[in-house]
Design an enzyme around this catalytic site. Structure first.
Site, PDB file in Angstrom:
ATOM      1  N   LYS A 214       6.460   4.328 -11.139  1.00 22.11           N
ATOM      2  CA  LYS A 214       6.205   3.064 -10.447  1.00 22.11           C
ATOM      3  C   LYS A 214       7.506   2.281 -10.387  1.00 22.11           C
ATOM      4  CE  LYS A 214       3.582  -1.176 -10.472  1.00 22.11           C
ATOM      5  NZ  LYS A 214       2.445  -1.914 -11.025  1.00 22.11           N
ATOM      6  N   LYS A 268       4.442   5.472  -6.802  1.00 21.41           N
ATOM      7  CA  LYS A 268       4.184   4.186  -6.158  1.00 21.41           C
ATOM      8  C   LYS A 268       5.472   3.394  -6.014  1.00 21.41           C
ATOM      9  CE  LYS A 268       1.807  -0.048  -7.169  1.00 21.41           C
ATOM     10  NZ  LYS A 268       1.153  -0.815  -8.185  1.00 21.41           N
TER      11      LYS A 268
HETATM   12  C1  PBG Z   1       0.203  -4.577 -11.156  1.00 15.56           C
HETATM   13  C2  PBG Z   1       0.003  -3.770  -9.938  1.00 15.56           C
HETATM   14  C3  PBG Z   1       0.737  -3.941  -8.765  1.00 15.56           C
HETATM   15  C4  PBG Z   1       0.183  -3.096  -7.827  1.00 15.56           C
HETATM   16  C5  PBG Z   1      -0.872  -2.402  -8.432  1.00 15.56           C
HETATM   17  N1  PBG Z   1      -0.961  -2.830  -9.763  1.00 15.56           N
HETATM   18  C6  PBG Z   1       1.845  -4.864  -8.423  1.00 15.56           C
HETATM   19  C7  PBG Z   1       2.939  -5.146  -9.336  1.00 15.56           C
HETATM   20  O1  PBG Z   1       3.346  -4.306 -10.132  1.00 15.56           O
HETATM   21  O2  PBG Z   1       3.412  -6.272  -9.276  1.00 15.56           O
HETATM   22  C8  PBG Z   1       0.675  -3.005  -6.414  1.00 15.56           C
HETATM   23  C9  PBG Z   1      -0.251  -2.501  -5.386  1.00 15.56           C
HETATM   24  C10 PBG Z   1       0.117  -2.839  -3.989  1.00 15.56           C
HETATM   25  O3  PBG Z   1       1.166  -3.438  -3.693  1.00 15.56           O
HETATM   26  O4  PBG Z   1      -0.682  -2.481  -3.117  1.00 15.56           O
HETATM   27  N2  PBG Z   1       0.058  -4.048 -12.374  1.00 15.56           N
END
Ligand code: PBG
Length: 346
Positions: A214, A268
């Site tokens: 991520k 992601k």
């Molecule tokens: C937070 C989380 C995020 C997303 C999923 N879980 C955002 C972040 O890390 O700030 C992003 C999903 C998206 O942008 O569609 N734990």
């Protein structure tokens, strides 16, 4: 015919047939039946995970302005969405809460409340819909006043203390009925700790989809609008989410998550990281997922809204790219739209 001959260079005495010597790749593209016959990758409804935002209240469908077509749903509406997912045969929905700002604190304590919004949503959906898997995010950001995924001590997001809390959060979610726990926090060691915690609490059947790779990405902007952390987030998440410059590191992350007991791994964002997806699938050959995040969805919707792209074709092509890069499934806000279309397609 002269124009054709000229364009083919035939007039210059160039022998096109000799050059091509039978190597005409267009042959299999000529007709629909032939294109279908040689098609390598297919997008099916079984590839889709539909992320849904939930909010307190009743009969609420609050539009998320930066995500056209996406709403924050009150639990009764989320139940309807789950029923719709079931009708469409979407295998999994993923729930994300918009927590009342009054319930957010430094410690993200609402995450541990067995009666919090997402737990109530899981229970209500489970009671109404049996055949859709329920995935939930594990991280503290919907619950912290500072918008970070972990606990803050001074300026630091502290790892081990956060992991201890994520284990408790996971058990609370599993007890509510969640089928897949998705740790999205990027703390070190959390997958192993969560696995041990779940097993010890008797939730041996609950799966873990690790957000393995991520990245600290600009593409989460609209999501942060949706869960109400865009304004509150202090600083950024670069001390725990990955640096977009790195690829090898994603392999180490996934390797550790698998060693710690992850059932499924995820990359992601999606489209800007197709190389990472490909590398992880090649390296581990385990169920591997891509998250087409909010910003990717917003870009396609915005262009389509301006008449610059065909929505359905652009969305489909973007999802097919994940399949080609090795994804076993995709988290996408386009899930219901695509599932609807796949149902009616011949
Ligand atoms: C937070 C989380 C995020 C997303 C999923 N879980 C955002 C972040 O890390 O700030 C992003 C999903 C998206 O942008 O569609 N734990």
């Amino acid at each position: 015919m002269d124009a054709v001959k000229h364009a083919k260079g035939i007039g210059r005495g160039i022998d096109v047939d000799a050059i091509l010597a039978g190597r005409r790749l267009r042959r299999t593209r000529r007709t629909d039946w032939s294109r279908r016959l040689v098609r390598e990758n297919l997008l099916t409804v079984d590839d889709l995970i539909w992320p849904i935002f939930v909010v307190d209240g009743e009969a609420r469908r609050d539009p998320v302005p930066s995500m056209p077509g996406v709403f924050r749903l009150s639990i009764d509406e989320a139940v309807k969405a789950a029923q719709h997912a079931s009708e469409l045969h979407i295998p999994v929905i993923a729930l994300f809460p918009y927590t009342d700002p009054n319930l957010r604190d430094d410690a993200g304590s609402e995450a541990l409340n067995p009666d919090n919004l997402v737990c109530r949503a899981v229970k209500a959906i489970r009671a109404a819909v049996a055949d859709v898997g329920l995935m939930v995010d594990v991280a503290l950001d919907p619950y912290t006043s500072h918008g970070h995924d972990g606990l803050m001590v001074g300026e630091e997001i502290v790892n081990d203390e956060t992991v201890a809390q994520l284990v408790e959060q996971s058990i609370v979610l599993a007890a509510a009925g969640a089928d897949i726990i998705g740790p999205s926090d990027m703390m070190d060691g959390r997958v192993g700790a969560i696995r041990a915690g779940l097993d010890e609490a008797g939730f041996t059947h609950v799966q873990i989809m690790a957000y393995s790779a991520k990245y600290a990405s600009a593409f989460y902007g609209p999501f942060r609008d949706a869960i109400g952390t865009a304004k509150t987030l202090k600083g950024d998440k670069r001390t725990y989410q990955m640096d977009p410059s790195n690829g090898d590191e994603a392999i180490r992350e996934a390797e550790l998550d698998l060693a710690e007991g992850a059932d499924l791994i995820m990359v992601k964002p999606g489209m800007p990281y197709l190389d990472i997806l490909w590398r992880l699938k090649e390296a581990f050959r385990v169920p591997t997922f891509a998250y087409q995040v909010s910003g990717e969805y917003a870009m396609i919707q915005a262009a389509a809204g301006n008449g610059w792209l065909d929505l359905d074709r652009a969305a489909t092509e973007s999802l097919l790219a994940f399949k080609r890069a090795g994804a076993d499934g995709i988290l996408t806000y386009f899930a219901p739209m695509i599932a609807e279309r796949l149902k009616t397609e011949k």
